[in-house]
Design a protein around this motif. Sequence first.
Motif, mmCIF file in Angstrom:
data_model
loop_
_atom_site.group_PDB
_atom_site.id
_atom_site.type_symbol
_atom_site.label_atom_id
_atom_site.label_comp_id
_atom_site.label_asym_id
_atom_site.label_seq_id
_atom_site.Cartn_x
_atom_site.Cartn_y
_atom_site.Cartn_z
ATOM 1 N N GLY A 14 0.806 -1.211 0.000
ATOM 2 C CA GLY A 14 0.000 0.000 0.000
ATOM 3 C C GLY A 14 0.836 1.256 0.000
ATOM 4 O O GLY A 14 2.002 1.259 0.416
ATOM 5 N N GLU A 15 0.227 2.324 -0.485
ATOM 6 C CA GLU A 15 0.860 3.643 -0.445
ATOM 7 C C GLU A 15 -0.181 4.667 -0.016
ATOM 8 O O GLU A 15 -1.250 4.772 -0.624
ATOM 9 C CB GLU A 15 1.440 4.027 -1.812
ATOM 10 N N LYS A 212 4.606 10.700 1.093
ATOM 11 C CA LYS A 212 4.097 9.360 0.792
ATOM 12 C C LYS A 212 4.650 8.336 1.780
ATOM 13 O O LYS A 212 5.839 8.337 2.083
ATOM 14 C CB LYS A 212 4.448 8.962 -0.636
ATOM 15 N N ARG A 214 4.816 4.196 2.371
ATOM 16 C CA ARG A 214 4.611 2.869 1.786
ATOM 17 C C ARG A 214 4.627 1.825 2.898
ATOM 18 O O ARG A 214 5.459 1.890 3.807
ATOM 19 C CB ARG A 214 5.693 2.563 0.744
ATOM 20 N N GLU A 259 -5.099 10.357 -0.065
ATOM 21 C CA GLU A 259 -5.575 9.180 -0.778
ATOM 22 C C GLU A 259 -4.700 7.981 -0.437
ATOM 23 O O GLU A 259 -3.651 8.110 0.200
ATOM 24 C CB GLU A 259 -5.529 9.415 -2.295
ATOM 25 N N THR A 261 -3.614 3.894 -2.170
ATOM 26 C CA THR A 261 -3.768 2.837 -3.170
ATOM 27 C C THR A 261 -3.180 1.548 -2.613
ATOM 28 O O THR A 261 -2.148 1.569 -1.929
ATOM 29 C CB THR A 261 -3.058 3.193 -4.493
ATOM 30 N N TYR A 263 -2.648 -2.945 -3.204
ATOM 31 C CA TYR A 263 -2.639 -4.146 -4.027
ATOM 32 C C TYR A 263 -2.719 -5.343 -3.083
ATOM 33 O O TYR A 263 -1.831 -5.546 -2.251
ATOM 34 C CB TYR A 263 -1.368 -4.217 -4.869
ATOM 35 N N GLN A 283 -5.209 -6.052 -9.276
ATOM 36 C CA GLN A 283 -6.064 -4.874 -9.408
ATOM 37 C C GLN A 283 -5.805 -3.886 -8.278
ATOM 38 O O GLN A 283 -5.767 -4.250 -7.114
ATOM 39 C CB GLN A 283 -7.546 -5.285 -9.397
ATOM 40 N N LYS A 284 -5.633 -2.629 -8.642
ATOM 41 C CA LYS A 284 -5.420 -1.576 -7.651
ATOM 42 C C LYS A 284 -6.757 -1.171 -7.046
ATOM 43 O O LYS A 284 -7.753 -1.025 -7.762
ATOM 44 C CB LYS A 284 -4.750 -0.372 -8.310
ATOM 45 N N ILE A 285 -6.793 -1.034 -5.719
ATOM 46 C CA ILE A 285 -7.997 -0.555 -5.048
ATOM 47 C C ILE A 285 -7.660 0.707 -4.263
ATOM 48 O O ILE A 285 -6.511 0.925 -3.869
ATOM 49 C CB ILE A 285 -8.622 -1.626 -4.123
ATOM 50 N N ASN A 286 -8.687 1.533 -4.025
ATOM 51 C CA ASN A 286 -8.443 2.778 -3.312
ATOM 52 C C ASN A 286 -8.586 2.583 -1.806
ATOM 53 O O ASN A 286 -8.892 1.484 -1.327
ATOM 54 C CB ASN A 286 -9.354 3.909 -3.822
ATOM 55 N N GLU A 289 -12.051 1.325 -0.527
ATOM 56 C CA GLU A 289 -12.253 -0.083 -0.903
ATOM 57 C C GLU A 289 -11.415 -1.000 -0.016
ATOM 58 O O GLU A 289 -11.871 -2.077 0.379
ATOM 59 C CB GLU A 289 -11.884 -0.285 -2.376
#
Length: 296
Positions: A14-15, A212, A214, A259, A261, A263, A283-286, A289
């Motif tokens: 995640g980021e 950011k 991670r 925000e 994102t 995986y 698939q990337k999810i926000n 989600e």
Amino acid sequence: MSFHLNPLRYKIIGELTFILKSPLNIGSGGQELVRECLRLPDGRLIIPSTTWKGAFRYLSELIARNSSFNGYAGLAVKSYVEGKSGIKYDGELFERFVMDFYELLKSNDEKIHSLLRELGYKEKDVQDALRKFSLNDLKQLRKMAEDYLAIHCPIGKLYGNSVLASKIRFLDTFIDSVTEYKPGVGIDRMTGKAREGVLYRINVIPAGLEVKLRIIVDNLIPGEEDSKLFASTLELIKSIDLSIGSRKSVGLGLLGLKEGTFYVIDLQKDESYAIGNPFKKTQKINLQEFIKWLQG
């Protein structure tokens, strides 16, 4: 037998993107009259992984202590104590549990004995603890009971404790940015007034910068108590922001969550070997989600 990170079911990358709402100083400690930011030899600024982990853990602890958990998880949270020597489980409720744990050991419950074996205890250790109990020596029994309780702690599952590795790994954040100096004065704790002759400067990263974070997460299972606790932590950060670094009490280091994102790789269904390249094969999810996924 399933135990914390074994077998490994889910791998999550995640980021999180934050906006710096107020100036930030991540310093090296001390009470110097000029407090500098941590820097690498190449000049880049750094927010260490330990800074991120401490800020997240603090909020998760607050949430956990004001939430209801069932069974051993609830008892672990109520007995959770963080001190200079690390995480331990103690207090009146824990002392009662030690007595109950003695009865559980006597019952030869295979589930309990199996977990103790996972923790490195041998049958001889169990028998010694039972024998010493009759001599009013509870030291070994208390240690076993504490370790057993630690296994069930949702805070410990997320961030680690004396028997569990952390499921969440926070990476260092590196920042290329100019800095500036902010002046300040020392405050007399007795009077609440400025202390005469105590003037200092603090080196800060200016507000407005994107920062950011991670993270790598192992084995958070949707709907489990530790997963829901992490979901609640992310929701809280969304609503009240996150504070890190020095001088938080005067408003420095406030980060707004912009925000996220993520995986999520289900290793039991990873026929395309997405673990090798999750950014292309998963698939990337926000953020929202991901929170819903954690909640199950």
